[in-house]
Design an enzyme around this catalytic site. Structure first.
Site, short mmCIF file in Angstrom:
data_model
loop_
_atom_site.label_atom_id
_atom_site.label_comp_id
_atom_site.label_asym_id
_atom_site.label_seq_id
_atom_site.Cartn_x
_atom_site.Cartn_y
_atom_site.Cartn_z
N MET A 30 0.84 -1.19 0.00
CA MET A 30 0.00 0.00 0.00
C MET A 30 0.88 1.25 0.00
O MET A 30 0.43 2.35 0.31
CB MET A 30 -0.94 0.00 1.20
N GLY A 36 11.14 -2.91 5.52
CA GLY A 36 10.40 -4.18 5.53
C GLY A 36 9.94 -4.54 4.12
O GLY A 36 10.13 -5.66 3.65
N HIS A 37 9.35 -3.56 3.42
CA HIS A 37 8.91 -3.80 2.04
C HIS A 37 10.11 -4.15 1.16
O HIS A 37 10.05 -5.04 0.32
CB HIS A 37 8.25 -2.55 1.44
N GLN A 61 -10.38 -2.70 2.45
CA GLN A 61 -9.86 -3.35 3.65
C GLN A 61 -9.83 -2.42 4.85
O GLN A 61 -9.39 -2.81 5.92
CB GLN A 61 -8.49 -3.97 3.38
N GLN A 153 -2.87 -12.09 8.00
CA GLN A 153 -3.04 -11.80 6.56
C GLN A 153 -2.30 -12.85 5.72
O GLN A 153 -2.84 -13.35 4.73
CB GLN A 153 -2.50 -10.41 6.26
N SER A 186 4.24 1.15 8.02
CA SER A 186 3.95 2.49 7.50
C SER A 186 3.22 3.31 8.56
O SER A 186 3.35 4.53 8.63
CB SER A 186 3.11 2.41 6.23
N ARG A 187 2.45 2.63 9.39
CA ARG A 187 1.66 3.35 10.42
C ARG A 187 2.52 3.85 11.58
O ARG A 187 2.04 4.66 12.38
CB ARG A 187 0.52 2.48 10.94
O1 PAF Z 1 -0.12 -5.70 3.62
C1 PAF Z 1 -0.56 -4.80 2.86
O2 PAF Z 1 0.12 -3.81 2.60
C2 PAF Z 1 -1.94 -4.93 2.25
O3 PAF Z 1 -2.82 -5.53 3.13
C3 PAF Z 1 -1.93 -5.67 0.89
C4 PAF Z 1 -1.46 -7.10 1.02
C5 PAF Z 1 -1.04 -4.92 -0.09
C6 PAF Z 1 -3.35 -5.71 0.32
O4 PAF Z 1 -3.87 -4.43 0.15
#
Ligand code: PAF
Length: 285
Positions: A30, A36-37, A61, A153, A186-187
């Site tokens: 997102m 982390g990403h 979501q 998730q 990110s939060r």
């Molecule tokens: O983990 C996230 O950033 C989101 O939940 C994802 C998997 C991109 C789905 O919108």
């Protein structure tokens, strides 16, 4: 790095890559990227020929009243980071393309979505499963990487992939932490400097649970109490849940005798943070 905004454009690129025999790796995000990403991107690069990253702040979501509107966004900075990380394609679809008017189809993973975050964010995992299923059909990857920080998730996606016969390998990525142990998110940007310091108690508490397990404690309720006591020792922190579950199915367990997750959601200065730790496994999945 090529920027793609249209769904048809992304599908065309993936078709071409597949014809060329390329293995496509995918990291859905997102945006507002952090280390982390980038660690997920590195993993995808190790395992694939071409890497696609998506940035899409998915409205379905977010539960009403949550932070959809103010979710941090910085496309320019994300582009620079992804380019430097060697990403091949950055896919940024518009909301109206993902959910055009008349949209009415959703994916729901009924059991794994229950409990933990599912209790506090009703409909959240339905939104996640739906958008990930759609992104899979847009990007057509061979493999996709999801962080273990969002452990529920990860299991929701694994279940969906199996149940809906997606021919996609789901690879978990270990949680990347700041020096004081706080999981990158990110939060975290929402935290004041003071709350940011306090938030380090989340990982410290999980580590106390893990240490107790490593010293021989096997009762889930006692391990759970250890984590809660530690969280409660810091003022201004409350928790929504601390739970101990089977790390493969998220079923409740009483005795820890298999890979197990200690998961928590906490509110620090009004900001909801989640974290978890795996105990009872030899090495990362
Ligand atoms: O983990 C996230 O950033 C989101 O939940 C994802 C998997 C991109 C789905 O919108």
């Amino acid at each position: 790095m090529e920027l793609v905004r249209k769904v048809s454009g992304m599908q065309g690129i993936s078709d071409r890559l597949m014809k060329e025999g390329k293995k496509i790796g995918f990291v859905p995000t997102m945006g507002y990227l952090h280390e982390g990403h980038l660690s997920l991107v590195r993993k995808a690069k190790e395992l694939c020929d071409s890497v696609v990253v998506s940035i899409f702040v998915n409205p379905t979501q977010f539960v009403p009243g949550e932070d959809y509107e103010r979710y941090p966004r910085d496309e320019e900075r994300d582009r620079v980071l992804l380019d430097a990380a060697g990403v091949d394609f950055l896919f940024i679809p518009e909301v109206m393309e993902v959910y055009p008017s008349g949209y009415q189809t959703y994916a729901e993973v009924t059991e794994v979505s229950k409990g933990l975050c599912g209790n506090f964010r009703p409909g959240h995992f339905r939104g996640v499963a739906t958008v990930v299923a759609k992104l899979f059909n847009m990007v057509k990857p061979h493999l996709a990487v999801f962080g273990e920080k969002d452990f529920q998730q990860l299991l929701v996606i694994k279940r969906m992939v199996e149940d809906l016969n997606f021919d996609i390998e789901i690879i978990p990525g270990v949680t990347v932490r700041e020096e004081d142990g706080i999981a990158m998110s990110s939060r975290n940007a929402y935290l004041s400097p003071e709350d940011r310091k306090k938030a380090a108690v989340l990982y410290r508490s999980l580590m106390k649970g893990k240490e107790s397990f490593e010293s021989g404690e096997r009762h889930a309720s006692i391990l759970c109490r250890t984590v809660k006591d530690s969280l409660e020792s810091v003022s201004g922190i409350s928790f929504q849940y601390v739970e101990i579950r089977d790390a493969g199915t998220l079923e409740k367990i009483e005795v820890v005798n298999r890979p197990t997750v200690i998961a928590l959601a906490s509110i620090v200065g009004g900001v909801r943070l989640i974290d978890n730790i795996i105990i009872g496994r030899e090495k990362p999945f």
